[in-house]
Enzyme design. Sequence first.
Site: not given
Ligand code: G6P
Length: 614
Positions: A2, A27, A73, A108-109, A487, A491, A494, A510, A609
């Site tokens: 948000c 965001r 959001w 927001n929250g 990672e 990627k 997501e 295993h 984000k």
């Molecule tokens: C969200 C974003 C990710 C990010 C994570 C942690 O899930 O989509 O891309 O890695 O938050 O965010 P930060 O701002 O703490 O790195």
Amino acid sequence: MCGIVGAVSARNIVPILVQGLQRLEYRGYDSCGVAVYADGLKRARSTARVAELAEQVAGEHIQGGTGIAHTRWATHGAPAVHNAHPHFSHGPGDAAAAAPGRVAIVHNGIIENHDELRAALKARGYRFNSQTDTEVIVHLIDSLYEGDLFEAVKAAVHQLHGAYAIAAFCKDEPHRVVGARAGSPLVLGVGKDENFLASDAMALAGVTDQIVYLDEGDVVDLQLGRYWIVDRNHKPVQRPVKTVHAHSGAAELGPYRHFMQKEIFEQPRAISDTLEGVEQIMPELFGDKALSVFKQIDRVLILACGTSYYSGCTAKYWLEGIACIPTQVEIASEYRYRESVPDPRTLIVTISQSGETADTLAALRHARELGMEQSLTVCNVATSAMVRECKLAYITRAGVEIGVASTKAFTTQLAGLFLLTLTLAQLRGHLTETEEAQHLKAMRHLPSALSAVLALEPQIIGWAEHFATKEHALFLGRGMHYPIALEGALKLKEISYIHAEAYPAGELKHGPLALVTSEMPVVTVAPNDALLEKLKSNMQEVRARGGLLYVLADADSKIESSEGVNVIRMPEHYGTLSPLLHVVPLQLLAYHTACARGTDVDKPRNLAKSVTVE
Ligand code: G6P
């Protein structure tokens, strides 16, 4: 997640509100809305993009000098127009359920005690038109309103449990907006005869650079040409006004199709900016108090979420291997709630792109409550709560990252964490001058090494065409490349929605080997390190089951393409900094696979984000 914008001005502020929302779009959101005072409460809400909200607002001639706006959001209640903010109060005295009452709010929250508050408000005749916890707040404020919105908000937030940043106005006091924050970010923007609220300073870029960062529990009263703030105990307080040169971040795509692609290709520049001015290893890279802090620690505890967590997992190999300092890495949302054994001689290291991630902030505060006072953050936003709350900081200079899937933030975090490793190694007597010079030379080479890796894009596109037709993928790595495999899998899942898992290659037999068929591509990160021969055996295990291998081999790995084995040769052998280079082809693989599948790369479904709620 948000985003909030609010304004009190003598001019029509709708364009500022809408533009602010556009700057908060990165965001992540699923609906948006704006409300103004125009002889009463007027609003427009939409489940489309902010650009379409702007058209709606223009079409309905919504204008006014006092207003609030929001990107939502969804947490409580599905993404739908009736759940989108702003919300209006509908008290017992207001006529029809749909008719606007007198108070408007954006939030927001997450309010944890919303159920009991809703029940109490319903009993008093308040009508609810949404499933949101936000509507509880607006009704609560209305129920406490006796002609002074500031007083009503102060009384209302007193009853809220949970996290909130809010902005509210009331039709009975048309030149006033009241904001409050606890657990979610909110800044005040000071203008000339006008004042603003926003989730971050970037939303106000070009409007005002005079920013006040509100503290936990603050309530702020905005009027034309004046404002005042009270703290959590309702005592008047002065917060410093900072000049913040936030750039709009509503960055141009240039020649790129998506922000994610642009940000992947910005990595050479982002790394060189992040390392700019680093001529030698010294504690002061992390702040004036660094030497004294580093002398008081014997171990490191890294706290982070998402991609930032994986950069922490990579750094653990460096911190233990080079600096010989015991290092633990924890997912922030787990750490904050589990019983743990605190050691006051621990350096808490938070890693965060945004510096506002609710779980990471809460984990930091939890660690502090447990008596661990020494803290450092590796963070991309110098003005964020994380930087303000940690004793030390290394500010990465990735620049604004818009794509939800983090790329350049990750590699710049690794650069910052490598510097931390070298600094602690030096202080602990594990770094000779020759080694320092060699590491610095390798770091300076990173931008050109990254550029050479980016030139592999055409070969990765070839891989992506195969991946786009699959529903599952496995990523394997060993040692410090295991977090890189994690990672890479994150990627891919997501943004392409392909189910992807990562394993340390030694664990293959295993369990995950049972999944391997010709339909399961297996990506292997295979630099020529001490574990290469063992990794080659793991690759044989995959081939023997008909699995198709996609191998990132560095120049010395001596792995050739053959039937069922597709090799992309990395341009060089990179040594200790190898994870930073090997992640790039995996970013490109996810990106091009998602493009081939036609997903919304920069705004993947359900994701945000900046995760400012728990
Ligand atoms: C969200 C974003 C990710 C990010 C994570 C942690 O899930 O989509 O891309 O890695 O938050 O965010 P930060 O701002 O703490 O790195």
